[in-house]
Design a protein around this motif. Structure first.
Motif, PDB file in Angstrom:
ATOM      1  N   VAL A  70     -26.508  33.809 111.197  1.00 55.45           N
ATOM      2  CA  VAL A  70     -26.577  35.249 110.900  1.00 55.45           C
ATOM      3  C   VAL A  70     -25.166  35.770 110.614  1.00 55.45           C
ATOM      4  O   VAL A  70     -24.246  35.524 111.399  1.00 55.45           O
ATOM      5  N   GLU A  85     -31.221  44.293 106.879  1.00 59.68           N
ATOM      6  CA  GLU A  85     -30.485  43.559 107.910  1.00 59.68           C
ATOM      7  C   GLU A  85     -31.431  42.989 108.962  1.00 59.68           C
ATOM      8  O   GLU A  85     -31.242  41.868 109.444  1.00 59.68           O
ATOM      9  N   ILE A  88     -33.014  39.789 107.873  1.00 65.11           N
ATOM     10  CA  ILE A  88     -32.091  38.661 108.018  1.00 65.11           C
ATOM     11  C   ILE A  88     -31.995  38.245 109.479  1.00 65.11           C
ATOM     12  O   ILE A  88     -32.043  37.052 109.809  1.00 65.11           O
TER      13      ILE A  88
END
Length: 203
Positions: A70, A85, A88
């Motif tokens: 990450v 975000e 992810i």
């Protein structure tokens, strides 16, 4: 599979994963250590067999190893993640599964990899990555869900302050049957305050 073989594997690979996770993010590394301690304590309570405890032990200590992949801007962001975000970040459970599967000789590797993949599934089916529900979620993942949530709430993160034990317990109790398996959560919350602290201090 002999105990000697398993001990040899863990003595060879575990330090490598530990070092990689600690170098990437010390807070994630210490979180995984505390979760591993709590997971084994709860596993003894609910009577998991030796093989199940081994699977849970490894999965708990490396459940967030996928966060190695990450980006820093997301992993260490202060404040809430936006939708992109968050997508992810959610990928860390899949990355973790992939890392666990990289060594085909890992004892119980398939079970450990699946426990890591599914530790963010919710009992009511609205978790990720696969939306599994109830008993379809691997048992180690259901145990992990409870202890991971406790430690994540209880300790300081970039996006929230540490909560008291009492506040954390209240939050978990409100998630009974939705996020968490009711029987596992009940066993976890049945303990007195002192049971919840592994060696060391909360960060």
């Amino acid at each position: 599979m002999s105990d000697e073989y398993m001990e040899a594997w863990f003595s060879r690979v575990e330090p490598v994963l530990d070092a990689a996770l600690e170098r990437r993010d010390i807070h994630t590394s210490t979180h995984c250590g505390r979760v591993g301690w709590l997971a084994l304590a709860l596993a003894r309570d609910i009577g998991l067999a030796d093989e199940e405890r081994l699977i849970l032990d490894v999965a708990a200590r490396f459940h967030d190893v996928g966060k190695i992949g990450v980006p820093d801007a997301i992993l260490h962001k202060r404040g809430a993640l936006n939708d992109a975000e968050w997508e992810i970040m959610k990928g860390h459970s899949l990355h973790g599964e992939h890392i666990i599967r990289m060594d085909p000789e890992l004892p119980f590797g398939d079970e450990i990899a699946l426990a890591v993949r599914h530790h963010h599934e919710h009992y009511d089916g609205v978790g990720y990555p696969d939306g599994l529900r109830g008993g379809a979620i691997p048992l180690p993942s259901r145990v992990l869900s409870v202890v991971d949530s406790y430690d994540a709430i209880r300790n300081r993160r970039a996006y929230h302050a540490a909560q008291s034990h009492e506040s954390t317990v209240a939050i978990l109790a409100s998630e009974r049957g939705t996020k968490h398996d009711p029987q596992i959560l009940d066993a976890f919350l049945a303990h007195d305050r002192n049971w919840f602290d592994p060696p060391g201090v909360h960060d």
